[in-house]
Design a protein around this motif. Structure first.
Motif, PDB file in Angstrom:
ATOM      1  N   PHE A 148       0.837  -1.003  -0.138  1.00  0.00           N
ATOM      2  CA  PHE A 148      -0.083  -0.366  -0.078  1.00  0.00           C
ATOM      3  C   PHE A 148       0.595   1.582   0.065  1.00  0.00           C
ATOM      4  CE2 PHE A 148      -3.164  -3.087   2.316  1.00  0.00           C
ATOM      5  CZ  PHE A 148      -3.989  -3.576   0.798  1.00  0.00           C
ATOM      6  N   LEU A 149       1.944   1.427   0.339  1.00  0.00           N
ATOM      7  CA  LEU A 149       2.868   2.484   0.622  1.00  0.00           C
ATOM      8  C   LEU A 149       3.687   2.760  -0.095  1.00  0.00           C
ATOM      9  CD1 LEU A 149       4.516   2.013   4.356  1.00  0.00           C
ATOM     10  CD2 LEU A 149       2.230   3.727   3.569  1.00  0.00           C
ATOM     11  N   TYR A 170      -8.950  -1.824  -4.347  1.00  0.00           N
ATOM     12  CA  TYR A 170      -8.344  -3.707  -3.669  1.00  0.00           C
ATOM     13  C   TYR A 170      -8.746  -3.548  -2.284  1.00  0.00           C
ATOM     14  CZ  TYR A 170      -4.182  -2.788  -6.866  1.00  0.00           C
ATOM     15  OH  TYR A 170      -3.570  -2.594  -7.907  1.00  0.00           O
ATOM     16  N   LEU A 171     -10.065  -1.821  -1.938  1.00  0.00           N
ATOM     17  CA  LEU A 171     -10.584  -1.792  -1.138  1.00  0.00           C
ATOM     18  C   LEU A 171     -11.423  -3.182  -0.469  1.00  0.00           C
ATOM     19  CD1 LEU A 171     -10.547  -0.682   1.392  1.00  0.00           C
ATOM     20  CD2 LEU A 171     -12.392   0.636   0.416  1.00  0.00           C
ATOM     21  N   VAL A 209     -10.711  -5.850   2.473  1.00  0.00           N
ATOM     22  CA  VAL A 209     -11.209  -5.906   4.187  1.00  0.00           C
ATOM     23  C   VAL A 209     -11.785  -6.562   4.529  1.00  0.00           C
ATOM     24  CG1 VAL A 209     -12.862  -4.390   4.903  1.00  0.00           C
ATOM     25  CG2 VAL A 209     -11.863  -3.581   4.137  1.00  0.00           C
ATOM     26  N   ALA A 210     -12.614  -7.336   3.092  1.00  0.00           N
ATOM     27  CA  ALA A 210     -12.381  -8.730   4.244  1.00  0.00           C
ATOM     28  C   ALA A 210     -11.631  -9.796   3.951  1.00  0.00           C
ATOM     29  CB  ALA A 210     -13.477  -9.908   2.633  1.00  0.00           C
ATOM     30  N   LEU A 231      -4.690   1.792   8.359  1.00  0.00           N
ATOM     31  CA  LEU A 231      -4.062   2.784   7.128  1.00  0.00           C
ATOM     32  C   LEU A 231      -4.194   2.595   5.518  1.00  0.00           C
ATOM     33  CD1 LEU A 231      -0.723   3.484   6.073  1.00  0.00           C
ATOM     34  CD2 LEU A 231      -0.002   1.465   5.805  1.00  0.00           C
ATOM     35  N   VAL A 232      -5.211   0.934   5.629  1.00  0.00           N
ATOM     36  CA  VAL A 232      -6.059   1.572   4.002  1.00  0.00           C
ATOM     37  C   VAL A 232      -6.747   2.413   3.837  1.00  0.00           C
ATOM     38  CG1 VAL A 232      -7.592  -0.648   4.957  1.00  0.00           C
ATOM     39  CG2 VAL A 232      -6.150  -0.284   2.761  1.00  0.00           C
ATOM     40  N   LEU A 233      -7.762   2.684   4.987  1.00  0.00           N
ATOM     41  CA  LEU A 233      -8.749   3.859   5.382  1.00  0.00           C
ATOM     42  C   LEU A 233      -8.153   4.826   5.278  1.00  0.00           C
ATOM     43  CD1 LEU A 233     -11.119   2.116   8.163  1.00  0.00           C
ATOM     44  CD2 LEU A 233     -11.356   1.952   5.840  1.00  0.00           C
TER      45      LEU A 233
END
Length: 511
Positions: A151-152, A163-164, A168-169, A194-196
């Motif tokens: 992600f970074l 990809y979210l 998340v799932a 982080l992804v949120l």
């Protein structure tokens, strides 16, 4: 490094020797550590070469079930979890971590093509599949760390939003794995935060709004629009229509994402206050470890402080969770929750946001109090204390702003409080006497005499709360609610119910 990369892609891969592969990846990790400072990504060629290294390592991981490829596109035999050792898998993940980890100074958004976006989607799915295997704690933990590095490395919000849903799932499934250790659960929650933050943060939404305003309302744009001819006006109309369609699609995606995330938070927080026990709960995350509860407080802070606009429907759910975590017995957990709440109260919410949130919080306060009244006689005491702490948090947050709403429903408020603080006896002045044998006098005289001691018992106890800590919480809630009420309205309500005065109402007035 390039020679070793070629060997990993051809000879070592075809050898099917697990020992050789493990040794090769151990050497590859050391080579990457020494040569990484030379891999400066200043041009697309360097980025493509870097992604080639990542692709070679990913092909050694077990193939996820979601990646259903055609037989013509498969270059190698798919790797299964049973045919690979945990040591080799850990070495592969360590290589990926070294390749994708970047210094803080060189963080720039990478412009990815469509094929590269699909490649990173496969990388994300593979890492989630490895994290969900649940056979080795170190492997699952390293897979989630590599996922953070992915992600970074990408840092492109439109790409990460694709990809979210799967991320998340997958993270929730990894955290809810049977007999999952606390370190993996904490890493999954931190990765979710982080992804949120990278996908639906408020700074991204505000930045998009500012960019639209600058494009539409600058002086040059107005002059340019006036000087356009008919053909240019038609082209501009088509362009504006496409921009509006794109913005409407983004808004629709944001609404769906917010709804799905609220359902996810419902599953994560689906645990009563008794979830602090060692066995956790069946629906919520296991909370036996204080690190998990601290990570939950950090996740709530991300939603309430950084993603408040995009995840507005989850604001109250996270706020209720923070109020519960604030009363945790572990100091680190309570401090983390209190830190988020203090930051929210002092600097995060603007005056406009407070005006929008205030009516909803007042309605939610009354709903929680009504729920407490309905469940006060049936639920476990820890669950009732959960509601009491939540109500105290709302009173502390709103303060005197809650006064008009409480005064408007004074009668219901008074009867609800009387129900909560109902006493176990009808007469508080009743004192029962119990005669107990005096063991000291009987043993001193050596005779089974009838020497007895009369003990007075004052049975002034709450009917629905037995523990001393619970009683203190309830009485503190009554005092805090009484502090924000208008005294005149409260006295009028007391006189209104004076004809039906009970012990509970008198005790509520004394508090």
């Amino acid at each position: 490094m390039h020679s070793l990369h070629r060997l990993l892609g051809t000879f070592i891969r075809n050898s099917h020797s697990l020992v050789l592969q493990e040794i090769s990846f151990g050497v590859f990790v050391r080579v990457v550590q020494r040569c990484k400072f030379r891999m400066v990504e200043n041009n697309p060629g360097q980025v493509q070469r870097h992604l080639t290294f990542v692709q070679t390592c990913v092909l050694y991981l077990p193939s996820p079930p979601e990646a259903a490829l055609d037989n013509d596109e498969i270059r190698f035999d798919p790797v299964t979890p049973s045919s690979q050792s945990e040591e080799l898998r850990l070495a592969i993940l360590q290589s990926l971590w070294e390749l994708l980890k970047e210094p803080e100074k060189e963080k720039q958004v990478v412009q990815l093509h469509v094929d590269e976006q699909h490649f990173f989607a496969y990388v994300v799915v593979s890492l989630l599949h490895v994290a969900q295997l649940g056979r080795c704690r170190e492997v699952a933990l390293k897979a989630i760390e590599v996922l953070k590095c992915v992600f970074l490395f990408v840092r492109d919000p439109p790409t990460l939003r694709q990809y979210l849903p799967g991320v998340v799932a997958g993270l929730l499934k990894s955290a809810n794995a049977p007999h999952q250790v606390s370190n993996v659960i904490v890493a999954a929650l931190q990765c979710l935060s982080l992804v949120l933050d990278m996908c639906i943060s408020d700074r991204l939404l505000l930045g998009g709004e500012k960019q639209k305003q600058e494009q539409r309302f600058t002086l040059e744009a107005i002059r340019h629009s006036v000087s356009k001819n008919a053909t240019e006006k038609e082209n501009t109309t088509k362009t504006n229509d496409s921009v509006e369609v794109r913005s409407s699609e983004d808004e629709k995606w944001m609404e769906e994402a917010a709804t799905n995330m609220d359902m996810l938070f419902t599953r994560i927080f689906a645990a009563s206050a008794t979830a602090f026990a060692a066995d956790g709960t069946k629906t919520g995350l296991p909370r036996s470890s204080w690190r998990v509860r601290c990570a939950l407080a950090q996740l709530c802070g991300t939603v309430m402080l950084q993603c408040r606009r995009g995840l507005r429907i989850s604001f109250f759910r996270c706020y209720d969770e923070l109020l519960v975590l604030r009363g945790d017995v572990i100091l680190e957990v309570s401090q983390q929750a209190d830190k988020v709440l203090q930051k929210l109260h002092t600097s995060s919410l603007s005056s406009e946001e407070r005006l929008q949130v205030l009516p909803e919080m007042a309605d939610r306060f009354q709903m929680l109090l009504s729920t407490l009244v309905l469940k006060v006689a049936t639920e476990h005491e820890a669950t009732k204390v959960h509601f009491v702490r939540t109500l105290r948090g709302y009173v502390e947050f709103l303060g005197s702003s809650l006064t008009p709403y409480l005064d408007a429903s004074m009668e219901n408020m008074y009867t609800s409080l009387c129900r909560v603080v109902s006493l176990a006896t009808l007469d508080v002045a009743l004192i029962s006497h119990q005669s107990l044998p005096s063991s000291t006098e009987a043993s001193g005289s050596g005779n089974r005499s009838t020497a007895r001691v009369v003990v007075a018992q004052f049975p002034k106890r709450l009917r629905f709360f037995n523990e001393e800590a619970s009683v203190r919480e309830v009485l503190a809630m009554v005092r805090e609610i009484g502090a924000v009420l208008t005294p005149a309205s409260f006295i009028d309500c007391v006189f209104l119910f004076s004809q039906q005065t009970t012990t509970s109402s008198r005790f509520c007035l004394d508090c």
